[in-house]
Design an enzyme around this catalytic site. Structure first.
Site, PDB file in Angstrom:
ATOM      1  CD  GLU A 169       6.044   1.025  -6.116  1.00 25.52           C
ATOM      2  OE1 GLU A 169       5.262   0.293  -6.764  1.00 25.52           O
ATOM      3  OE2 GLU A 169       5.817   2.225  -5.900  1.00 25.52           O
ATOM      4  CG  ASN A 217      -6.638   4.154  -2.101  1.00 24.13           C
ATOM      5  OD1 ASN A 217      -5.993   3.363  -1.421  1.00 24.13           O
ATOM      6  ND2 ASN A 217      -6.087   5.154  -2.768  1.00 24.13           N
TER       7      ASN A 217
HETATM    8  P1  RTP Z   1      -0.932   4.279  -4.139  1.00 23.68           P
HETATM    9  O1  RTP Z   1       0.507   4.710  -4.127  1.00 23.68           O
HETATM   10  O2  RTP Z   1      -1.416   3.743  -2.842  1.00 23.68           O
HETATM   11  O3  RTP Z   1      -1.223   3.395  -5.310  1.00 23.68           O
HETATM   12  O4  RTP Z   1      -1.799   5.556  -4.408  1.00 23.68           O
HETATM   13  P2  RTP Z   1      -1.653   6.585  -5.560  1.00 23.68           P
HETATM   14  O5  RTP Z   1      -0.370   6.436  -6.303  1.00 23.68           O
HETATM   15  O6  RTP Z   1      -2.906   6.507  -6.362  1.00 23.68           O
HETATM   16  O7  RTP Z   1      -1.652   7.939  -4.742  1.00 23.68           O
HETATM   17  P3  RTP Z   1      -0.474   8.623  -3.912  1.00 23.68           P
HETATM   18  O8  RTP Z   1      -0.549  10.074  -4.175  1.00 23.68           O
HETATM   19  O9  RTP Z   1       0.833   7.926  -4.143  1.00 23.68           O
HETATM   20  O10 RTP Z   1      -0.961   8.393  -2.421  1.00 23.68           O
HETATM   21  C1  RTP Z   1      -0.644   7.208  -1.751  1.00 23.68           C
HETATM   22  C2  RTP Z   1      -1.763   6.836  -0.839  1.00 23.68           C
HETATM   23  O11 RTP Z   1      -1.884   7.816   0.184  1.00 23.68           O
HETATM   24  C3  RTP Z   1      -3.219   7.862   0.623  1.00 23.68           C
HETATM   25  N1  RTP Z   1      -3.693   9.218   0.515  1.00 23.68           N
HETATM   26  N2  RTP Z   1      -4.424   9.790   1.424  1.00 23.68           N
HETATM   27  N3  RTP Z   1      -5.937  11.635   2.919  1.00 23.68           N
HETATM   28  C4  RTP Z   1      -5.482  11.989   1.753  1.00 23.68           C
HETATM   29  O12 RTP Z   1      -5.695  13.070   1.273  1.00 23.68           O
HETATM   30  C5  RTP Z   1      -4.684  11.029   1.001  1.00 23.68           C
HETATM   31  N4  RTP Z   1      -4.117  11.231  -0.164  1.00 23.68           N
HETATM   32  C6  RTP Z   1      -3.473  10.067  -0.479  1.00 23.68           C
HETATM   33  C7  RTP Z   1      -4.031   6.956  -0.273  1.00 23.68           C
HETATM   34  O13 RTP Z   1      -4.204   5.706   0.393  1.00 23.68           O
HETATM   35  C8  RTP Z   1      -3.137   6.812  -1.483  1.00 23.68           C
HETATM   36  O14 RTP Z   1      -3.419   5.627  -2.173  1.00 23.68           O
END
Ligand code: RTP
Length: 152
Positions: free
Chosen positions: A131, A117
């Site tokens: 961070e 993403n």
């Molecule tokens: P990020 O930290 O990368 O900005 O993403 P985010 O807050 O939008 O989402 P988060 O829940 O913190 O998830 C971190 C990263 O984990 C990967 N992910 N993979 N395969 C899956 O179901 C899954 N869910 C999350 C994604 O790369 C996400 O950005």
């Protein structure tokens, strides 16, 4: 309360974004929106560093695969400063799952898969501070922009 025009967020172009040549595009969006760049670098983080960054997700089934993906190439780490930088940064990124991200957002315009993403953005002011300290222990650049005082 006076608006906090110095709020900071940590934004990171992930390996797939760097590989696809999207660093300039993502940087330009934050720049054009009016945020102030106060740190940026291309870096190849260690596994330990990434595990620290994502420590809140360590019990998730996708965690090992996500760390592997984040180790697949360099990332472009940035700190942006400005009004509501954390929340606005997340809006500009779009939803975690690109399929749920609207057009006009970075993920909505350039990604399809949650596991690829393109970029990260801090999800709270508290996490942004953690961070930024983790990714920029050397500190941030301090400077004033000529138009700053007139904006708010
Ligand atoms: P990020 O930290 O990368 O900005 O993403 P985010 O807050 O939008 O989402 P988060 O829940 O913190 O998830 C971190 C990263 O984990 C990967 N992910 N993979 N395969 C899956 O179901 C899954 N869910 C999350 C994604 O790369 C996400 O950005």
């Amino acid at each position: 309360m006076a608006p906090n025009i110095r709020e900071r967020t940590y934004i990171m172009v992930k390996p797939d974004g760097v590989d696809r040549g999207l660093v300039g595009e993502i940087t330009a969006r934050f720049e054009k929106r009016g945020f102030k760049l106060i740190a940026a670098k291309l870096v190849s983080p260690t596994k330990q560093h990434l595990e620290k960054h994502y420590e809140d997700l360590s019990d998730k089934p996708f965690f090992p695969g996500m760390i592997g993906y984040m180790l697949s190439g360099p990332v472009f780490a940035m700190v942006w400063e400005g009004l509501d930088a954390v929340k606005t940064g997340r809006v500009m990124l779009g939803a975690t799952n690109p399929l749920q991200s609207g057009p006009g957002t970075i993920r909505g315009d350039y990604a399809l898969a949650v596991g690829r993403n393109i970029c990260h953005g801090s999800d709270s002011v508290e996490n942004a501070e953690k961070e930024i300290a983790l990714w920029f222990p050397e500190g941030l650049v301090q400077y004033s922009r000529s138009h700053e005082a007139k904006v708010y």
